[in-house]
Design a protein around this motif. Structure first.
Motif, PDB file in Angstrom:
ATOM      1  N   GLY A 231       0.784  -1.229   0.076  1.00 25.75           N
ATOM      2  CA  GLY A 231      -0.120  -0.008   0.045  1.00 25.75           C
ATOM      3  C   GLY A 231       0.924   1.171   0.023  1.00 25.75           C
ATOM      4  N   MET A 232       1.978   1.181   0.855  1.00 28.14           N
ATOM      5  CA  MET A 232       2.914   2.325   0.782  1.00 28.14           C
ATOM      6  C   MET A 232       3.595   2.775  -0.632  1.00 28.14           C
ATOM      7  N   ALA A 233       4.123   1.456  -1.153  1.00 27.94           N
ATOM      8  CA  ALA A 233       4.455   1.437  -2.505  1.00 27.94           C
ATOM      9  C   ALA A 233       3.892   2.006  -3.567  1.00 27.94           C
ATOM     10  N   LEU A 234       2.580   1.362  -3.410  1.00 29.01           N
ATOM     11  CA  LEU A 234       1.661   1.543  -4.747  1.00 29.01           C
ATOM     12  C   LEU A 234       0.689   2.952  -4.499  1.00 29.01           C
ATOM     13  N   SER A 235       0.841   3.464  -3.488  1.00 30.82           N
ATOM     14  CA  SER A 235      -0.082   4.662  -3.180  1.00 30.82           C
ATOM     15  C   SER A 235       0.159   5.854  -4.158  1.00 30.82           C
TER      16      SER A 235
ATOM     17  N   LYS B 212       0.333   5.589  -7.346  1.00 27.16           N
ATOM     18  CA  LYS B 212       1.161   5.475  -8.431  1.00 27.16           C
ATOM     19  C   LYS B 212       0.202   5.457  -9.998  1.00 27.16           C
ATOM     20  N   TRP B 213      -0.835   4.914  -9.908  1.00 28.22           N
ATOM     21  CA  TRP B 213      -1.694   4.783 -11.262  1.00 28.22           C
ATOM     22  C   TRP B 213      -2.985   5.499 -10.975  1.00 28.22           C
TER      23      TRP B 213
END
Length: 794
Positions: free
Chosen positions: A753-757, A759-760
């Motif tokens: 969740g932290m890495a993908l927050s 992003k898209w």
């Protein structure tokens, strides 16, 4: 068929058979046929026949024209005649030991099943024939009355009677008292002792011995036993008679001329009510083939046979009248085919023991045929070994390696495979062994073993305690390994691949159970490796491929080749081009640990701590410990009792960390196997788990970031959560099972969740100020649609 007259039947049943002193049972009853050249000639009949020849049409079917088999005779079962005159009363003798003690000894100690009585009595008859053959070398007159040496068995299934007849040495009156009146009195043993004392013993004195005990096995199935015997050194024939529950026996002279035999012994068993099934001719023949098939003298059994013939059929009167009216039709007599029954002697031990022949004279086809017939196999064996062992212990044997493993059962778990048939002087003893002749891991080997040194009444206790058996076992195991090694060295590699697929686990079990034969087992083992994932290699091939500076044999245990290939433990070894064995079978790791070394090369598990790859640099290690020592202590403090220590790794190149086992702890694979055991010791599991060592790769970016966090703020929550997640990831990648899979999943989801927050996610729209003017609606154009006419209406 011709029935017996009451008088002849009665005289036959009154006659009592006799056992030769060395196991004999007399031949069939002779009848004076004619006098030619001044000598009485005898024709031999069944003891249950009337002595009448069958028609010549039947007679021509007889293919045997020997002294005993000159003519075939029809017969029916004998009928008892209660009105017949009783036999002459003989002298009464007391046994030298209590019969009850004798019966208890035989039933409960010597023999495990009743059917061996026939084996014992046939063996005794063989002894009598052997003794006669030996004595006739110096005294040919002993054979003049009956030159042929054989054993004949005849049954009366209706009355439950068995006759065992031999043309052996027979017994005198005193020998009957000495041999049959004393328990375990061995005439054979005395004979051999006399031969030894007089130094007249030849090289082929193959007597079985212990006649007294063998004779009394008859009481396993018989209520009454009658022995009629005639020694060539005596003019009189004597009858011995005893009952199972009596304390005495009788001996009398046989004065009935119709019962006289030229030489030998006739043993008659009157079976117990529950054991009359042994009197069936088919069962007797089956027992002969099973236990006494390879006795050196011919054994004949009395069997019912039949031949087809054409007989005339009476015509139907109506058809006969019709034929008379039709003069033009040629009259033919109507016939039908019928089966004419008769009884005749049949040879029951035609097969000669192949193991007594010279191995150079036996072809591969003969070995394979014997294997298929003996063990009911349909595939040819992978290999065979025919050998004779001489010296301290002498025995002959033929061993086979089957083409496939037995189906429907696991021979490793159940070693009672009935694959080894033990013979004593060509007499079958048993095939029910529990590791006495072969260890459990070699239970797949099939074969026959024929020993001259074991007693005939071999018991389980004798097999377990006998020094002879221990020596035999050692030599049999050695020959089995030589045979398997021959398969591995064959030019056809597929032969050993087939063997390994079927019996590889057996050899691995041998590494665990048989420390004495490690040197023989190790060259036969096969494993996959990091450089040979398609074809298995031997330890010899591994050693040949080792680097000059390599000192150890490296291995890793895993549940599959894929997981072993992708494990982080392999990274540095693959860079150094060091081959690693893949142990993917559950038994592999334990087998290798029991081997410990091969050709002075130690086996090293690359998942254990203190791995030495031969490239240690003490100066570099010292610098790394100074730089990352604080980080190791910080991580150890966070993980607590989960690990024994945190160290700098020398086996990682691309992974940030790995979890290795303690030097004396369980590997991840072993821990997984121990957990799967239904009765696993959880206390041991907890103790071995505490020995894990957490190794970090100081050159990895994650470890560098954590080192920076350790130096700046050791209490940072994000850094501490990263350490926890790093440990859980190492736990999984190293082959261990997470203690709390759900908690690990939550940590992964949080990091994702932290890495993908965002992003898209779509960019936010630009907001314009709302105008104060009223919005004018847009004018729309309408399209005019003409009405459609349907069924004459709009």
């Amino acid at each position: 068929m011709h029935k017996l007259s009451r008088r002849s039947v009665s005289s036959i049943l009154r006659s009592t058979g006799s056992v030769s002193r060395y196991g004999g049972a007399a031949t069939a009853v002779p009848f004076s046929d004619s006098v030619i050249d001044g000598e009485a000639k005898f024709r031999w009949y069944s003891v249950l026949t009337s002595g009448r020849e069958i028609p010549s049409k039947t007679k021509q079917l007889n293919l045997r024209h020997t002294f005993f088999l000159g003519t075939r005779y029809e017969s029916t079962a004998a009928e008892s005649d209660s009105s017949s005159s009783p036999p002459s009363v003989g002298e009464k003798y007391e046994y030298q030991a209590e019969v009850s003690r004798l019966m208890d000894l035989i039933v409960n100690s010597l023999y495990s099943n009743k059917e061996v009585f026939l084996r014992e009595l046939i063996s005794n008859a063989s002894d009598a024939l052997d003794k006669l053959r030996f004595l006739s070398v110096t005294d040919s007159a002993l054979l003049k009355d009956a030159p042929d040496l054989d054993i004949r068995i005849q049954t009366d299934k209706d009355n439950g009677i068995i006759h065992i007849i031999d043309s052996g040495i027979g017994m005198t009156r005193q020998e009957l008292i000495d041999c049959l009146g004393t328990i375990a009195q061995s005439g054979t043993a005395k004979f051999l002792k006399a031969l030894k004392d007089s130094k007249d013993a030849g090289a082929d004195n193959n007597l079985i011995g212990q006649f007294g005990v063998g004779f009394y096995s008859a009481f396993l199935v018989a209520d009454r036993v009658v022995v009629s015997t005639k020694s060539p050194r005596s003019d009189k024939q004597y009858v011995w008679e005893g009952e199972a529950n009596a304390s005495s026996y009788t001996i009398r002279e046989d004065t009935d001329p119709e019962n006289h035999i030229p030489r030998g012994t006739r043993l008659t068993l009157y079976l117990k009510r529950d054991d009359k099934g042994f009197a069936h001719p088919e069962r007797i023949q089956k027992l002969v083939k099973n236990y006494s098939q390879f006795v050196s003298f011919p054994i004949y059994t009395w069997q019912e046979k039949g031949y087809t013939k054409e007989v005339e059929v009476d015509e139907d009167p109506a058809e006969a009248k019709k034929d008379e009216q039709d003069d033009t039709t040629e009259k033919k007599k109507k016939t039908k085919t019928v089966v004419e029954k008769y009884w005749d002697w049949e040879l029951s031990n035609e097969t000669q023991p192949i193991w007594l022949r010279n191995p150079k004279e036996v072809s591969t086809e003969e070995y394979n045929e014997f294997y298929k017939k003996t063990f009911n196999e349909y595939l040819e064996p992978l290999a065979s070994s025919h050998f004779t062992t001489e010296g301290e212990v002498e025995f002959r044997s033929i061993l086979y390696v089957p083409a496939i493993a037995a189906t429907g059962k696991d021979d490793i778990v159940n070693p009672k495979t009935k694959n080894i048939r033990l013979y004593v002087k060509r007499v079958f003893i048993s095939d029910d062994f529990d590791g006495e002749l072969f260890p459990r891991y070699l239970s797949f080997v099939k074969g026959v073993v024929d020993s001259n040194d074991l007693p005939l009444n071999v018991s389980r206790e004798i097999l377990q305690e006998s020094r002879i058996v221990r020596i035999m076992r050692k030599r049999l195991v050695r020959k089995a390994f030589d045979m398997i090694l021959g398969i591995s060295m064959s030019e056809n590699r597929e032969d050993y691949e087939k063997f390994w697929d079927n019996f590889g686990k057996h050899l691995k079990l041998g590494c665990i159970e048989d420390r004495e034969n490690h040197k023989r087992i190790a060259p036969l083992l096969r494993f996959f490796s990091s450089q040979s994932e398609e074809d298995m290699i031997s330890l010899d091939e591994y050693v040949e491929n080792m680097k000059p500076e390599q000192k150890d044999i490296y291995f890793i245990a895993s549940d599959s080749i894929t997981s072993a290939r992708n494990t982080p433990f392999l990274e540095r070894l693959l860079e150094k081009d060091l081959e690693v064995l893949f142990l993917v079978d559950p038994i592999d790791e334990v087998a290798i640990q029991n081997l410990k070394s091969y050709k002075e090369k130690n086996f090293v598990d690359i998942t254990k701590e203190d791995l030495d790859l031969g490239d240690k640099n003490e100066e570099k290690e010292k610098i790394m410990k100074q730089e990352f020592g604080q980080t190791c202590d910080w991580i150890k403090k966070r993980l607590g009792d989960k690990v024994a220590s945190v160290q700098i790794s020398n086996r990682l190149s691309s992974s940030p960390c790995v979890l290795v086992s303690g030097k004396f702890g369980w590997s991840a694979n072993m821990e997984r196997l121990m957990k799967s055991q239904t009765v696993g010791d959880m206390s041991s599991l907890e103790f071995m788990r505490g020995r894990r060592v957490f190794e970090i790769n100081p050159e990895h970016e994650i470890i560098k970031n954590l080192t920076a966090a350790c130096r700046s703020n050791q209490d940072d929550e994000d850094a501490l959560r990263a350490v926890d997640l790093l440990y859980d990831a190492a736990l999984v990648s190293s082959g261990y099972t997470p203690e709390d899979p759900a908690q690990l999943g939550g940590k992964i989801y949080e990091m994702m969740g932290m890495a993908l927050s965002g992003k898209w996610s779509a960019p936010p729209e630009v907001q314009h100020p709302v105008s104060s003017r009223p919005k004018i609606p847009e004018t729309l154009e309408a399209e005019l649609i003409e009405p459609v006419e349907v069924d004459g209406q709009k």
